[in-house]
Design an enzyme around this catalytic site. Structure first.
Site, short mmCIF file in Angstrom:
data_model
loop_
_atom_site.label_atom_id
_atom_site.label_comp_id
_atom_site.label_asym_id
_atom_site.label_seq_id
_atom_site.Cartn_x
_atom_site.Cartn_y
_atom_site.Cartn_z
N GLU A 225 0.85 -1.19 0.00
CA GLU A 225 0.00 0.00 0.00
C GLU A 225 0.89 1.24 0.00
O GLU A 225 1.86 1.31 0.74
CB GLU A 225 -0.90 0.09 1.25
CG GLU A 225 -2.08 -0.83 1.27
CD GLU A 225 -2.94 -0.60 2.53
OE1 GLU A 225 -2.76 0.44 3.20
OE2 GLU A 225 -3.76 -1.47 2.84
N LYS B 66 -15.12 4.62 5.88
CA LYS B 66 -13.92 4.54 6.71
C LYS B 66 -13.97 5.59 7.81
O LYS B 66 -14.32 6.75 7.56
CB LYS B 66 -12.67 4.72 5.86
CG LYS B 66 -12.48 3.60 4.84
CD LYS B 66 -11.12 3.66 4.20
CE LYS B 66 -10.06 3.29 5.22
NZ LYS B 66 -8.73 3.23 4.61
N GLU C 22 -9.05 9.92 5.36
CA GLU C 22 -9.22 8.46 5.33
C GLU C 22 -10.24 8.01 4.29
O GLU C 22 -10.16 6.90 3.78
CB GLU C 22 -9.66 7.95 6.71
CG GLU C 22 -8.57 8.01 7.76
CD GLU C 22 -7.38 7.13 7.40
OE1 GLU C 22 -7.58 5.93 7.15
OE2 GLU C 22 -6.25 7.65 7.35
#
Length: 483
Positions: free
Chosen positions: A254, A311, A317
């Site tokens: 990621e 999220k 986020e």
């Protein structure tokens, strides 16, 4: 960033770039449409965080290499009984493999950051999954690992001082032994954005965005670093070497940059997200490696495909996506890595979009080296997700002739290019677009030019010739408009 969050060295195939397909949202398109979007952008690698049946089916027969996940909540049953691993593999992998090209299984995600530290369960669960794969003869085709946050290190600067946290020693020793024995990568989630956001006085924005004109020197090695991404990866390599694990490769599962944030997250903008990801892709695809590992493959998965509205946490986020849920782009991104450094052109004095330095008018046309399939895919994307009005290249419309894919693609590419700032990144189309600074209409429409000049305007009568020239210039303007 946890598991709810636009690839790897085998036989010198070079670094690869994939995308994380998280689904922590209630407004996302169906898996079939999401996979179509991934294909339209020529993305060949994807990561999902579970083994959802509909998602696995959607990836079938696409050729996309898929990394699938086992959640932290499932670690206990997988670690306790081999039969649980066997059953899961039989029910969740075998029915879809090899049509769905699964290449990695991640057992748990960032377990050392989880509220309930379940790290002791990870390696036993990995062993059981591997045993199940061996029973099926798949252990060499599907690699087993787990992902980590950079918090697994106690120190990351300077890179040569990189060290794993001693509080994770009981977890890390058997894990690293497993990875080395099975030639599996150490998977890390790296976010220079957080380093900048949380410590802007110590980390420059340019350094985080691959745009630094100065270098940070590692005093122990003399190695020079121009970006934080390389420094964080090398900190991991030095931490691995300190424990004498020199054969384990680092894979970035990621990374990314948010396009929107809370009022205090001033660096979370579409421009910065585009700059980070575009420069990251180019940096990775060029196979430059890192200062400590020059030429070493660095495989990367960008987080994430979509914004995810469910999220929790700060505004950022929910805004890591390359695409909105309606499948339109948050910003332009070329996954081929062939574009130049991201920047915006300045307008010319006549109001038209300039080139990179704002000095000349530029166009975007189809590359003569592109395959028909890649061109068609790019045109389909431009005329749908790219929001280009492609009605002028339909039959009987002004820009339909000449009726060939290259000219239609050039129309669609240039329309998108001009609508999106005439930047290099807006003329990539998976490597099928090319920027030019000479009016391409003569080259693309030679037969029409010849017809106008040789047939319509050869009359000897002065008035006929004048009328003809008026028609000529009108048609010439139309041709230019088609580019």
């Amino acid at each position: 960033m946890g598991s709810s969050k636009f690839p790897f060295a085998v036989l010198c195939r070079g670094s690869i770039v994939g995308v994380c397909y998280g689904r922590n949202a209630d407004d996302l398109p169906t898996p079939d449409k999401a996979v179509d979007l991934i294909q339209q952008h020529n993305i060949k690698y994807a990561r999902i965080y579970d083994a959802n049946i509909q998602v696995l089916k959607a990836f079938a027969n696409t050729g996309i290499e898929l990394m699938i996940g086992i959640s932290n909540s499932d670690l206990l049953p997988f670690s306790q009984f081999q039969s649980n691993a066997d059953t899961w593999l039989k029910n969740n992998i075998l029915p879809y493999y090899p049509a769905t090209k699964i290449t990695y299984i991640t057992v748990g995600a960032e377990v050392t950051e989880a509220p309930n530290n379940e790290s002791a369960l990870v390696v036993p669960a990995m062993h059981n999954i591997l045993t199940s794969l061996k029973k099926l003869g798949l252990h060499k085709k599907i690699k087993v690992s787990t992902t980590h946050s950079l918090g697994v290190l106690s120190r990351s600067f300077p890179p040569s001082a990189g060290a794993f946290s001693s509080k994770h020693a009981l977890f890390l020793k058997p894990l690293l032994e497993f990875l080395a024995e099975n030639q599996s990568p150490f998977m890390i989630d790296i976010y220079p954005y957080y380093a900048y956001r949380d410590s802007p006085s110590n980390v420059s924005l340019d350094y985080a965005l691959f745009q630094s004109s100065s270098e940070v020197i590692d005093p122990n090695t003399g190695l020079l670093y121009t970006n934080m991404f390389d420094a964080q990866i090398d900190a991991l390599y030095f931490a691995l070497m300190a424990l004498n694990f020199r054969t384990i490769k680092v894979m970035v599962t990621e990374t990314g940059w948010p396009s929107k944030g809370s009022p205090k997250e001033t660096a979370a903008t579409p421009d910065n997200a585009q700059i980070y990801n575009a420069n990251l892709i180019r940096h990775v695809i060029n196979d430059t490696g890192t200062p400590a590992k020059p030429g070493e493959d660095v495989d990367v998965y960008i987080f994430s495909l979509f914004n995810e509205n469910r999220k929790p946490g700060l505004e950022s986020e929910r805004n890591w996506g390359l695409f909105y849920p309606d499948q339109t782009s948050v910003y332009n991104l070329d996954f081929s890595g062939r574009g130049a450094v991201v920047g915006m052109p300045t307008p010319n004095s006549n109001g038209t979009a300039g080139g990179f330095n704002g000095t000349t008018k530029t166009w975007c046309i189809a590359s003569s080296n592109a395959t028909q399939l890649d061109l068609q895919n790019a045109v389909d994307w431009a005329c749908s997700t790219g929001n280009v009005d492609c009605s002028p290249i339909q039959p009987s419309q002004p820009c339909f002739q000449p009726d060939n894919l290259a000219s239609h693609a050039s129309y669609a590419f240039n329309a998108y290019y001009q609508q999106n700032g005439a930047t290099d990144i807006a003329c990539t189309f998976g490597g099928t677009g090319v920027r030019v600074d000479k009016d391409p209409s003569n080259a693309l429409f030679p037969s029409v030019q010849t017809l106008l000049h040789r047939s319509l305007c050869l009359g000897s009568d002065a008035m006929h010739f004048l009328n003809c020239k008026l028609v000529y210039f009108a048609l010439q303007a139309m041709i230019t408009a088609c580019i």
